[in-house]
Design an enzyme around this catalytic site. Structure first.
Site, mmCIF file in Angstrom:
data_model
loop_
_atom_site.group_PDB
_atom_site.id
_atom_site.type_symbol
_atom_site.label_atom_id
_atom_site.label_comp_id
_atom_site.label_asym_id
_atom_site.label_seq_id
_atom_site.Cartn_x
_atom_site.Cartn_y
_atom_site.Cartn_z
ATOM 1 N N GLY A 127 0.824 -1.198 0.000
ATOM 2 C CA GLY A 127 0.000 0.000 0.000
ATOM 3 C C GLY A 127 0.860 1.251 0.000
ATOM 4 O O GLY A 127 2.011 1.223 -0.432
ATOM 5 N N CYS A 128 0.321 2.345 0.483
ATOM 6 C CA CYS A 128 1.037 3.621 0.485
ATOM 7 C C CYS A 128 2.394 3.483 1.157
ATOM 8 O O CYS A 128 2.496 2.992 2.282
ATOM 9 C CB CYS A 128 0.210 4.676 1.207
ATOM 10 N N PHE A 129 3.441 3.924 0.481
ATOM 11 C CA PHE A 129 4.783 3.737 1.036
ATOM 12 C C PHE A 129 5.108 4.668 2.191
ATOM 13 O O PHE A 129 6.114 4.494 2.855
ATOM 14 C CB PHE A 129 5.861 3.808 -0.044
ATOM 15 N N TRP A 130 4.267 5.644 2.469
ATOM 16 C CA TRP A 130 4.503 6.498 3.640
ATOM 17 C C TRP A 130 4.442 5.670 4.923
ATOM 18 O O TRP A 130 5.317 5.752 5.776
ATOM 19 C CB TRP A 130 3.467 7.618 3.699
ATOM 20 N N TYR B 223 -4.831 12.245 6.305
ATOM 21 C CA TYR B 223 -4.560 10.922 5.734
ATOM 22 C C TYR B 223 -3.592 10.151 6.618
ATOM 23 O O TYR B 223 -3.809 8.966 6.904
ATOM 24 C CB TYR B 223 -3.980 11.059 4.318
#
Length: 218
Positions: A47-50, A192
């Site tokens: 998913g989101c790499f953050w 987010y």
């Protein structure tokens, strides 16, 4: 109602990305570090790499994590290109670690707990193959480790559905822009980050508490 919520969350993602570029050089591609003697590298997409970058960075023995892209065909892709879903790449975290402190198996286990590996081509509000769950192996031993962990976690019923993580050979990793590096820490006030990323990191902390760096064990 569900679609409206997803739209709002996806809008928050784009707002965060568009407004994360506030310093000269933020849009430049990050430089990949040289692998140091005795250091090993692992590459995972969840998913989101953050969130994934932060979760993996909190583990003992992890020296550095770079957010970027892997698994596609486009050379040197930009974030905007990957978002078009035409490059084949997934958002990915590349981990530089000391194998004498933490094993590949433990990193992989943390990866499976730092996102939901049962969601096919999406993670929560983030939809598309660029958010797919994927683990890249560099050796036959790493492949065997990943497959064994998937079997073990499936048997444990930790998730209410089977793991769908792709297990594929590593080819190449491309770093993302500078503004994506350390994004989680730098944007704690982002809706987010608080609503989507923080729960993933907190879950990983709960599952791997004994393997966290001291500052994250509180």
């Amino acid at each position: 109602m569900k679609n409206s919520i997803l739209y709002i969350l996806l809008s928050l993602v784009m707002w965060g990305c568009a407004n994360g570029q506030d310093k000269p050089g933020d849009n430049d591609i990050a430089k990949l570090p040289k692998v140091k003697p005795g250091q090993a590298v692992a590459t995972f997409g969840g998913g989101c790499f953050w969130a994934m970058s932060e979760a993996m960075a909190e583990l003992k023995g992890v020296d550095q994590v770079v957010a970027g892209f892997a698994g596609g065909t486009t050379k040197n892709p930009t974030y905007e290109e990957v978002c078009t879903r035409t490059t084949g790449h997934a958002e990915t975290a590349q981990i530089y670690y000391n194998p004498k402190v933490i094993s590949y198996e433990k990193l992989a286990e943390a990866f499976f707990y730092a996102h939901n590996p049962t969601e096919l081509n999406y993670q929560g509000p983030d939809e598309g193959a660029d958010y797919r769950s994927v683990a890249f192996y560099r050796t036959p031993e790493e492949k065997a480790t990943l497959l064994a962990l998937i079997k073990k976690i499936n048997i444990s019923k930790h998730y209410n559905a089977p793991i769908v993580t792709q297990v594929v050979p590593f080819t190449v990793f491309y770093a993302a822009e500078n503004y994506h590096q350390g994004y989680y820490k730098l944007h704690q006030g982002s809706a987010y980050i608080q609503g989507v990323s923080v729960p993933k990191v907190m879950k990983m902390r709960q599952m791997e508490k004994a393997f966290l760096k001291p500052e994250f064990q509180k």
